[in-house]
Design a protein around this motif. Structure first.
Motif, PDB file in Angstrom:
ATOM      1  N   VAL A   5       4.628  -3.015   6.205  1.00 55.82           N
ATOM      2  CA  VAL A   5       5.711  -2.336   6.865  1.00 55.82           C
ATOM      3  C   VAL A   5       6.604  -1.900   5.835  1.00 55.82           C
ATOM      4  O   VAL A   5       6.638  -2.509   4.714  1.00 55.82           O
ATOM      5  N   ASP A   6       7.973  -1.223   6.297  1.00 59.90           N
ATOM      6  CA  ASP A   6       8.712  -0.374   5.283  1.00 59.90           C
ATOM      7  C   ASP A   6       9.859  -1.515   5.333  1.00 59.90           C
ATOM      8  O   ASP A   6      10.869  -1.244   4.679  1.00 59.90           O
TER       9      ASP A   6
ATOM     10  N   VAL B  66       3.263   0.695   8.623  1.00 58.63           N
ATOM     11  CA  VAL B  66       4.307   1.401   9.613  1.00 58.63           C
ATOM     12  C   VAL B  66       5.577   1.748   8.791  1.00 58.63           C
ATOM     13  O   VAL B  66       6.045   1.156   7.920  1.00 58.63           O
ATOM     14  N   ARG B  67       5.653   3.167   8.792  1.00 59.02           N
ATOM     15  CA  ARG B  67       6.838   3.653   8.131  1.00 59.02           C
ATOM     16  C   ARG B  67       7.703   4.489   9.217  1.00 59.02           C
ATOM     17  O   ARG B  67       7.337   5.543   9.382  1.00 59.02           O
TER      18      ARG B  67
ATOM     19  N   VAL C 160       1.074  -1.201   0.081  1.00 58.23           N
ATOM     20  CA  VAL C 160       0.082  -0.021  -0.020  1.00 58.23           C
ATOM     21  C   VAL C 160       0.862   1.315   0.066  1.00 58.23           C
ATOM     22  O   VAL C 160       1.987   1.324   0.706  1.00 58.23           O
ATOM     23  N   ALA C 161       0.366   2.292  -0.753  1.00 61.17           N
ATOM     24  CA  ALA C 161       1.093   3.613  -0.471  1.00 61.17           C
ATOM     25  C   ALA C 161       0.374   4.390   0.733  1.00 61.17           C
ATOM     26  O   ALA C 161      -0.459   4.688   0.500  1.00 61.17           O
ATOM     27  N   ALA C 162       1.141   4.511   1.934  1.00 58.65           N
ATOM     28  CA  ALA C 162       0.673   5.145   3.033  1.00 58.65           C
ATOM     29  C   ALA C 162       0.986   6.560   3.212  1.00 58.65           C
ATOM     30  O   ALA C 162       0.756   7.355   4.001  1.00 58.65           O
ATOM     31  N   ALA C 163       1.779   7.203   2.064  1.00 56.88           N
ATOM     32  CA  ALA C 163       2.319   8.636   2.256  1.00 56.88           C
ATOM     33  C   ALA C 163       2.060   8.969   0.729  1.00 56.88           C
ATOM     34  O   ALA C 163       2.481   8.495  -0.270  1.00 56.88           O
ATOM     35  N   PRO C 164       1.959  10.428   0.630  1.00 57.29           N
ATOM     36  CA  PRO C 164       2.033  11.073  -0.667  1.00 57.29           C
ATOM     37  C   PRO C 164       3.290  10.914  -1.238  1.00 57.29           C
ATOM     38  O   PRO C 164       4.419  10.787  -0.752  1.00 57.29           O
TER      39      PRO C 164
ATOM     40  N   GLU D  27       4.613   8.083  -2.192  1.00 56.15           N
ATOM     41  CA  GLU D  27       4.799   6.409  -1.959  1.00 56.15           C
ATOM     42  C   GLU D  27       4.309   5.641  -2.966  1.00 56.15           C
ATOM     43  O   GLU D  27       3.293   5.930  -3.369  1.00 56.15           O
ATOM     44  N   ALA D  28       5.121   4.677  -3.671  1.00 60.96           N
ATOM     45  CA  ALA D  28       4.666   3.867  -4.805  1.00 60.96           C
ATOM     46  C   ALA D  28       4.274   2.362  -4.154  1.00 60.96           C
ATOM     47  O   ALA D  28       5.201   1.966  -2.933  1.00 60.96           O
TER      48      ALA D  28
END
Length: 196
Positions: free
Chosen positions: A102-103, A125-126, A66-70, A72-73
């Protein structure tokens, strides 16, 4: 695990975590997505059919699904497809499944147990930060209302249902859409399919 619980070797755990394998190089991405979704479906069905784990929650752990932040791919397309499947299962069986992405960083690994203890149905979680999806209202000045007239056709899936009909009317009356492509599993002769 179910056999161990039945044999009295351990109590049912409150949470069980299963990690999807990292996505490969993507030489046969459609095939990888198909395999991942089929395996996840088997797992979800087996989980729901296991009486010993009826009070336990299954956590599906992914990385890059998932892309959890602007900006992010999404790097794990099979995992993203599994997220879609598991979200459907969550709506049918609330509280039984949890999704966590998770990252892979050490900081994120350190906070993962606390993140899972929140009980959030979906989280990412990033960089050691726990993120959960939330609906946030915005004002009209923050998000301009798009005018769709002359911009091509708009696809409305599930368009003959009650919600689909409301959305279709809103697109035409409120946003200037003139060409709608309405798809549905229902026949087109249902009353809501006849747009004014």
């Amino acid at each position: 695990l179910a056999a161990a619980i039945t044999a009295g070797q351990c109590p049912p755990p409150p949470v069980v975590v299963t990690a999807l394998p990292d996505a490969g190089p993507g030489e046969d991405m459609p095939g990888e997505v198909h395999v991942a979704v089929c395996q996840a479906l088997e797992l979800l069905q087996a989980w729901l059919g296991c009486a010993e784990l009826a009070e336990s929650r299954l956590v599906i752990l992914t990385r890059g699904a998932v892309a959890a932040a602007p900006g992010e791919a999404v790097t794990d397309l099979p995992g993203a497809a599994v997220w879609g499947l598991a979200r459907s299962a969550q709506s049918e069986e609330p509280g039984r499944f949890m999704l966590a992405d998770v990252d892979g960083g050490a900081d994120s690994g350190a906070v993962l147990p606390a993140a899972l203890a929140t009980g959030e149905p979906q989280l990412a979680v990033r960089g050691g930060r726990v993120l959960a999806p939330r609906l946030v209202g915005v004002s009209a000045t923050e998000t301009p209302v798009p005018v769709l007239a002359g911009k091509g056709a708009v696809l409305v899936t599930g368009g003959t249902g009650t919600l689909g009909g409301l959305i279709s009317r809103h697109l035409t009356a409120g946003h200037g859409a003139r060409d709608l492509v309405i798809t549905s599993r229902r026949p087109v002769d249902v009353p809501v399919a006849r747009l004014a």
